[in-house]
Design a protein around this motif. Structure first.
Motif, short mmCIF file in Angstrom:
data_model
loop_
_atom_site.label_atom_id
_atom_site.label_comp_id
_atom_site.label_asym_id
_atom_site.label_seq_id
_atom_site.Cartn_x
_atom_site.Cartn_y
_atom_site.Cartn_z
N LEU A 4 0.82 -1.22 0.00
CA LEU A 4 0.00 0.00 0.00
C LEU A 4 0.86 1.27 0.00
CD1 LEU A 4 -3.03 -0.45 2.45
CD2 LEU A 4 -3.10 0.08 0.01
N ILE A 5 1.82 1.30 0.93
CA ILE A 5 2.59 2.54 1.06
C ILE A 5 3.60 2.72 -0.06
CG2 ILE A 5 2.27 2.81 3.55
CD1 ILE A 5 4.96 1.57 3.98
N CYS A 53 -0.52 11.36 0.17
CA CYS A 53 -0.84 9.99 -0.25
C CYS A 53 -0.89 9.07 0.96
CB CYS A 53 0.20 9.55 -1.27
SG CYS A 53 0.06 7.82 -1.75
N ILE A 54 0.13 9.18 1.83
CA ILE A 54 0.19 8.32 3.03
C ILE A 54 -0.99 8.60 3.95
CG2 ILE A 54 1.46 7.97 5.20
CD1 ILE A 54 2.78 6.42 3.07
N ARG A 55 -1.30 9.89 4.13
CA ARG A 55 -2.45 10.23 5.00
C ARG A 55 -3.73 9.62 4.43
NH1 ARG A 55 -0.23 15.72 6.47
NH2 ARG A 55 -1.57 16.69 4.92
N ASP A 87 -6.19 6.89 6.23
CA ASP A 87 -7.63 7.09 6.42
C ASP A 87 -8.41 5.88 5.91
OD1 ASP A 87 -7.22 9.51 7.59
OD2 ASP A 87 -7.50 10.70 5.76
N GLU A 88 -7.95 5.35 4.79
CA GLU A 88 -8.60 4.17 4.23
C GLU A 88 -8.42 2.94 5.11
OE1 GLU A 88 -7.12 3.11 0.31
OE2 GLU A 88 -7.32 5.24 -0.28
N GLU A 89 -7.24 2.84 5.66
CA GLU A 89 -6.84 1.61 6.37
C GLU A 89 -6.34 2.00 7.76
OE1 GLU A 89 -6.83 -2.19 6.48
OE2 GLU A 89 -6.72 -1.57 4.38
N PRO A 90 -7.24 2.29 8.69
CA PRO A 90 -6.82 2.82 10.00
C PRO A 90 -5.80 1.94 10.71
CG PRO A 90 -9.20 2.93 9.75
CD PRO A 90 -8.70 2.14 8.59
N LYS A 91 -5.84 0.63 10.49
CA LYS A 91 -4.84 -0.22 11.15
C LYS A 91 -3.43 0.10 10.68
CE LYS A 91 -5.64 -4.64 12.62
NZ LYS A 91 -6.10 -6.04 12.46
#
Lengths: 379, 288, 153
Positions: C24-25, C111-113, C117-121
């Motif tokens: 993801l990142i 982008c990271i933020r 937000d999408e993936e709080p974990k």
């Protein structure tokens, strides 16, 4: 002859001193000065505090007339024998400038040959403890060693307990069992006044040969032992030494240290009167012209701020830390360092504390607070 | 505890360890604004064997005596080397000594860095400020016996570039391929310093050594050592892999005067170098 | 696994991070190189990036009028640079300058933020790691505050 016991009449006690002096000993023992029984030169039996006793309690010391004429009818005063074996002030060496350098002349002066008269059992143990401090490690104090080697010890068994004594707790008395040349138990019975003398060494036997004696009968020995046992029973103070090292090590942050610090004046009296406290400092001094220098060793105390000075300040800046250092050293780290407690239960630190801080009470407070916590948790 | 004591039988005769021996200043080198390195030689030409980490008592005629660690090369006992910071009543005049001047020396005293026992291991040396001085003999020893060790790392922190000791040697050591040298300062101007900026503990996570087979030698002010130990522990070092050098008020240096007591230890005899696990119960505790 | 994902998972900052999150990142990251002397950002700049340093050395500096630049921290291999992207007002507080040729992985903070937000974990995991870095910097600063090398005579 070692281990044998004899009777010495009171009137013949002087002959014991005479024999020692003839042998070249400087006889030192208890004598009255400035309202206290201290140790000093004893030329004759008359110099001893005959017919005197001492009343002691926390922060209190008084001489009192006895109803009899006992020669050793008191316990210990502010002095201890360490002042002879480990003098309060001692020149270690002198140095003289020569050109840019200097030449050092160590103090090799022959120390006096002392006979200690009236050494109590607790004090004997104090001497054994200082033996370990000064001569049992990697380094030896040659000055202590030179003095210690030569002494003659006339011990006296305590037949009455002092007001602050707790030698029974420390297993250091009241009976002298080892390390003396001669040990006396003083008996006053009606008109009879005599000593039961036990021979501890060949040296002791030799001296005793110059004194009129009779072999002690089992009944005499029994009387002497009863008197000493009575002293043991009289002892009013008690220090529970069970696991005391661990007790103190796990209570280095106990609130009791703060409490005692509010009473402690940091006067260092306890360290000066303690027969085992050994700390010293050195002073380097010069004469006015700067050509001669001298290093002088002096008794020092862990209660002074300077004691723990490292550049910038003192490690133990608070009174709390200094009292804790003294007590934990005496009763706990001493065991790590020298394999023995540093306390002999003589009670001097209690008597001579101006505010009557009692080492047995301080330990009890810490121990009891732990016990209380445990029972709280259990209940 | 039961006191079952017996009087000591005293037979051996010892010489007086309190008497200083005269030494002549041979060379002086200025390290920083207030720190100097002195080379001394004995007037009678005697050699001075010592172990890395040990200290001497240095006496200035009529002024007094101070404990100073030895900072020379143990392979060269003909020369006695001390690095002294002029901070006290004795060290200030000691630092003013000129070649030819005479001082008194007693020693060497105390325990030493475990350079022999550490053979076969990696070594990480962490020094702060003048704490590099007592470690330098260990560095010399290790470099003299370089083949006996794994990776060797020297991490050194100083307040500013101007406060660093042994700058020339540090540059030489940095040039060696068999020694990782990292130096850091608290703050610096870019025109005077191209190296690391940050506290010495920040160098530890990056240092190359095997945490399971490393011996750590740490020397500096006590707080610096406390934070260093925390970082070393984070890397996985056990307490018995870490050695520190303690400072207390050494006066007699022979465990008789009582001044340098640190819990059950006499720093002058049982220290100054301690294996950390032996002091960890009291290390960092206030006013011990 | 792409080269970028491999580089990310090799960096100590992302040690043991779930490969799913790495993936993801990685969508927010790119490889960058800074030349010696190059300024990477300056005090007051909007903070919309952070970096994982792979090699080289970067100094954080403040400029004091009359005193010139003062280096307050150097960062190198294995370090993370920049956390002001995570908290308002999202501004750089120092100058950052490469002292030598420096390789890094650069992240787009927006982008990271978004990913967080999408993936709080992932967000929680990332913020735990940044909290540790911030804590270490604070600790290092506090230690320097007490001037640990000094004698205080």
């Amino acid at each position: 002859m070692i281990g044998e016991q004899f009777l010495v009449e009171r009137r013949d006690l002087q002959k014991l001193l005479d024999a020692l002096q003839k042998k070249g000993y400087e006889t030192v023992g208890p004598t009255i000065r400035e309202g206290a029984i201290v140790y000093g030169p004893i030329a004759s039996v008359e110099d001893l505090p005959i017919g005197w006793t001492d009343e002691q309690d926390g922060g209190r010391y008084r001489l009192k007339r006895r109803e009899d004429s006992a020669v050793f009818g008191y316990v210990v005063g502010p002095h201890s024998w360490k002042r002879f074996l480990h003098p309060p002030v001692l020149s270690l060496w002198k140095a003289r400038r020569n050109g840019k350098g200097f030449e050092v002349v160590p103090n090799n002066a022959e120390p006096p040959q002392y006979a200690f008269i009236g050494v109590r059992s607790c004090e004997l143990h104090a001497i054994f403890i200082q033996d370990r401090v000064f001569t049992n490690g990697k380094f030896t104090d040659p000055h202590y060693q030179a003095r210690r080697q030569k002494i003659f010890i006339v011990a006296v068994n305590c037949v009455q307990a002092g007001g602050t004594c707790f030698c029974v707790s420390m297993k250091t008395g009241p009976r002298a069992t080892v390390g003396f040349d001669l040990a006396l138990t003083e008996i006053l019975e009606g008109q009879r006044h005599y000593f039961v003398a036990e021979v501890g060494t060949e040296k002791g036997a030799e001296i005793l040969r110059s004194v009129p004696t009779k072999p002690a009968q089992p009944s005499d020995i029994q009387i002497a032992e009863d008197r000493v046992a009575r002293a043991a029973r009289q002892m009013g103070r008690h220090l529970d030494t069970t696991n005391i090292r661990e007790l103190l090590y796990r209570n280095l942050e106990h609130p009791r240290w703060d409490e005692v610090a509010t009473r402690c004046l940091n006067c260092a009296n306890c360290t000066m009167v303690c027969p085992t406290c050994f700390c010293t400092t050195v002073e380097d001094v010069t004469d006015l012209t700067g050509t001669e220098a001298e290093r002088v060793r002096k008794w020092d105390s862990c209660f002074t701020l300077d004691f723990s000075y490292v550049h910038g300040g003192s490690v133990r800046a608070s009174a709390r830390a200094r009292y804790r250092q003294w007590l934990t050293h005496k009763l706990a780290s001493w065991i790590d360092q020298f394999g023995t407690s540093g306390c002999v239960g003589c009670g001097r630190c209690i008597t001579w504390c101006p505010v009557g801080i009692d080492i047995t009470e301080e330990v009890r407070a810490i121990r009891q607070s732990e016990a209380a916590q445990l029972s709280e948790r259990g209940g | 505890m039961a006191v079952t004591l017996k009087p000591q039988v005293i037979t051996e005769v010892f010489t007086d360890p309190m008497v200083p021996v005269p030494y002549r200043v041979r060379r002086v080198r200025r390290e920083t604004a207030d720190t100097f390195t002195f080379e001394y030689e004995a007037l009678d030409g005697r050699r001075f064997p010592f172990a890395p980490g040990q200290f001497n008592m240095l006496y200035l005629f009529g002024v007094g005596e101070v404990p100073i660690s030895i900072s020379g090369d143990p392979a060269h006992p003909e020369l006695l080397v001390h690095t002294i910071r002029a901070v006290g009543t004795v060290t200030k005049p000691l630092c003013q000594a000129k070649p030819g001047d005479i001082i008194g020396v007693r020693g060497p005293f105390g325990s030493s860095w475990p350079v022999r026992e550490a053979a076969g291991n990696d070594i990480v040396i962490v020094a702060g400020g003048v704490g590099l001085a007592p470690l330098r003999p260990a560095i010399y020893y290790i470099l003299n016996h370089r083949g006996e060790y794994g990776r060797v790392v020297l991490l050194y922190g100083a307040r500013t570039p101007g406060d660093m000791l042994y700058k020339k040697e540090l540059a030489e050591w940095r040039g060696r391929f068999d020694l990782q040298v990292e130096v850091t300062v608290d703050a610096a101007r870019p025109d005077e310093w191209q190296g690391n900026v940050g506290v010495v503990t920040t160098l530890i996570p990056r240092a190359h050594f095997d945490p399971h087979h490393v011996t750590a030698l740490v020397c500096g002010p006590e707080i610096m050592m406390r934070f260093t130990i925390l970082e070393l522990q984070k890397r996985g070092l056990r307490d018995d892999q870490i050695y520190i050098s303690m400072e207390r008020n050494m006066k007699c240096a022979i465990a008789l005067c009582g001044h340098c007591q640190y819990g059950p230890h006499f720093v002058c005899k049982d220290g100054p170098v301690f294996r950390f696990d032996r002091v960890k119960e009291i290390f960092g505790r206030r006013e011990i | 696994m792409t080269t970028l994902e491999r580089l990310l998972s090799e960096h100590p900052f992302f040690k043991d991070l779930d490969p799913r999150y790495i993936k993801l990142i990685a969508e927010c990251a790119r490889e960058v190189t800074f030349k010696a002397g190059e300024f990477i950002f300056r005090e007051g700049d909007p903070s919309n990036k952070f970096w994982l340093i792979r090699s080289g050395k970067i100094s954080l500096e403040v400029f004091a009028p009359g005193r010139g630049p003062i280096m307050i921290e150097t960062l190198g291999e294995g370090d993370v640079m920049g956390w002001s992207w995570a908290v308002p007002p999202y501004r750089k507080q120092y100058d950052a300058r490469a002292l030598e040729l420096t390789r890094a992985l650069e992240f787009d903070a927006l982008c990271i933020r978004g990913k967080c937000d999408e993936e709080p974990k992932l967000g929680y995991e990332l913020f735990k790691r940044f909290a540790q870095i911030i804590g270490q910097r604070l600790q290092a600063t506090r230690i320097r505050l007490i001037d640990i090398y000094g004698s205080h005579a």
